[in-house]
Design a protein around this motif. Structure first.
Motif, PDB file in Angstrom:
ATOM      1  N   MET A   1       0.844  -1.186   0.000  1.00 55.74           N
ATOM      2  CA  MET A   1       0.000   0.000   0.000  1.00 55.74           C
ATOM      3  C   MET A   1       0.883   1.241   0.000  1.00 55.74           C
ATOM      4  O   MET A   1       1.927   1.262   0.619  1.00 55.74           O
ATOM      5  CB  MET A   1      -0.924   0.012   1.204  1.00 55.74           C
ATOM      6  N   VAL A   2       0.415   2.246  -0.708  1.00 50.70           N
ATOM      7  CA  VAL A   2       1.151   3.497  -0.808  1.00 50.70           C
ATOM      8  C   VAL A   2       0.288   4.609  -0.218  1.00 50.70           C
ATOM      9  O   VAL A   2      -0.670   5.053  -0.836  1.00 50.70           O
ATOM     10  CB  VAL A   2       1.488   3.811  -2.292  1.00 50.70           C
ATOM     11  N   PRO A   3       0.568   5.028   1.016  1.00 47.01           N
ATOM     12  CA  PRO A   3      -0.243   6.086   1.610  1.00 47.01           C
ATOM     13  C   PRO A   3       0.072   7.428   0.965  1.00 47.01           C
ATOM     14  O   PRO A   3       1.106   7.591   0.340  1.00 47.01           O
ATOM     15  CB  PRO A   3       0.153   6.073   3.083  1.00 47.01           C
ATOM     16  N   GLY A   4      -0.840   8.358   1.111  1.00 47.30           N
ATOM     17  CA  GLY A   4      -0.619   9.669   0.526  1.00 47.30           C
ATOM     18  C   GLY A   4      -1.463  10.724   1.193  1.00 47.30           C
ATOM     19  O   GLY A   4      -2.171  10.454   2.162  1.00 47.30           O
ATOM     20  N   PRO A   5      -1.393  11.952   0.657  1.00 48.18           N
ATOM     21  CA  PRO A   5      -2.135  13.051   1.260  1.00 48.18           C
ATOM     22  C   PRO A   5      -3.635  12.821   1.190  1.00 48.18           C
ATOM     23  O   PRO A   5      -4.136  12.156   0.300  1.00 48.18           O
ATOM     24  CB  PRO A   5      -1.710  14.262   0.423  1.00 48.18           C
ATOM     25  N   GLY A   6      -4.325  13.402   2.162  1.00 52.09           N
ATOM     26  CA  GLY A   6      -5.781  13.328   2.171  1.00 52.09           C
ATOM     27  C   GLY A   6      -6.321  11.954   2.450  1.00 52.09           C
ATOM     28  O   GLY A   6      -7.446  11.638   2.079  1.00 52.09           O
ATOM     29  N   ASP A   7      -5.511  11.115   3.090  1.00 50.81           N
ATOM     30  CA  ASP A   7      -5.963   9.771   3.424  1.00 50.81           C
ATOM     31  C   ASP A   7      -6.402   8.970   2.209  1.00 50.81           C
ATOM     32  O   ASP A   7      -7.356   8.198   2.273  1.00 50.81           O
ATOM     33  CB  ASP A   7      -7.081   9.814   4.466  1.00 50.81           C
ATOM     34  N   VAL A   8      -5.731   9.169   1.083  1.00 53.77           N
ATOM     35  CA  VAL A   8      -5.968   8.358  -0.109  1.00 53.77           C
ATOM     36  C   VAL A   8      -4.819   7.365  -0.198  1.00 53.77           C
ATOM     37  O   VAL A   8      -3.650   7.752  -0.152  1.00 53.77           O
ATOM     38  CB  VAL A   8      -6.043   9.218  -1.391  1.00 53.77           C
ATOM     39  N   THR A   9      -5.151   6.096  -0.341  1.00 56.35           N
ATOM     40  CA  THR A   9      -4.165   5.034  -0.420  1.00 56.35           C
ATOM     41  C   THR A   9      -4.213   4.402  -1.796  1.00 56.35           C
ATOM     42  O   THR A   9      -5.298   4.137  -2.318  1.00 56.35           O
ATOM     43  CB  THR A   9      -4.466   3.952   0.642  1.00 56.35           C
ATOM     44  N   LEU A  10      -3.046   4.166  -2.388  1.00 58.36           N
ATOM     45  CA  LEU A  10      -2.946   3.395  -3.619  1.00 58.36           C
ATOM     46  C   LEU A  10      -2.585   1.972  -3.230  1.00 58.36           C
ATOM     47  O   LEU A  10      -1.666   1.766  -2.444  1.00 58.36           O
ATOM     48  CB  LEU A  10      -1.866   3.963  -4.539  1.00 58.36           C
TER      49      LEU A  10
END
Length: 153
Positions: free
Chosen positions: A1-10
């Motif tokens: 999993m790739v976390p990111g800004p705004g609690d959006v995960t890839l």
């Protein structure tokens, strides 16, 4: 999993994501390309994504608060699909998907987009892609003029 800004995960898609992936695809296509005739019905799109794409291709989703809001499909060095839910555009998710695609295909990427999709052209060009070929659309199911883009590091 790739976390990111705004609690959006890839993350990689799983079979249980297929319906949500189809929903994002259909909403995005219809919003971004209102003049392009879809070659397949909603049910055919859903079956193809469920039975072929998600289980058989490198499919990634963007997930926010447990909801799929974007999808990206890689086929080796071909970026075959990148769609965002219309309400989630402009939040950096597409940028993150492209960064991931470049990481996964460090020797280069290519993709096709329709010539009428000016926002997509600007997006890909901003990320270093260059138009390599334009066609009259006779080679795609929609019979819509398209353009092939390439990115090389």
């Amino acid at each position: 999993m790739v976390p990111g800004p705004g609690d959006v995960t890839l993350r990689r898609a799983v079979a249980a994501d297929a319906d949500a992936v189809a929903d994002v695809y259909l909403r995005s296509f219809d919003t971004a390309l209102p003049t392009v005739r879809r070659a397949h019905s909603d049910d055919e799109v859903r079956a193809y994504l469920r039975d072929v794409v998600v289980p058989g291709h490198e499919t990634w989703v963007a997930e926010a608060e447990g909801v799929v809001v974007g999808l990206m499909v890689l086929d080796g060095e071909q970026l075959s699909q990148l769609y965002l839910d219309p309400g989630w555009r402009g939040r950096g998710i597409g940028d993150r998907f492209l960064a991931l695609a470049k990481e996964r295909a460090p020797r280069g990427l290519s993709l096709w987009t329709f010539q009428v999709n000016g926002p997509a052209h600007r997006f890909y060009e901003r990320h270093g892609f260059r138009a390599a070929e334009r066609t009259d659309g006779s080679g795609n199911e929609e019979r819509e003029p398209d353009v092939r883009y390439e990115w090389r590091p």
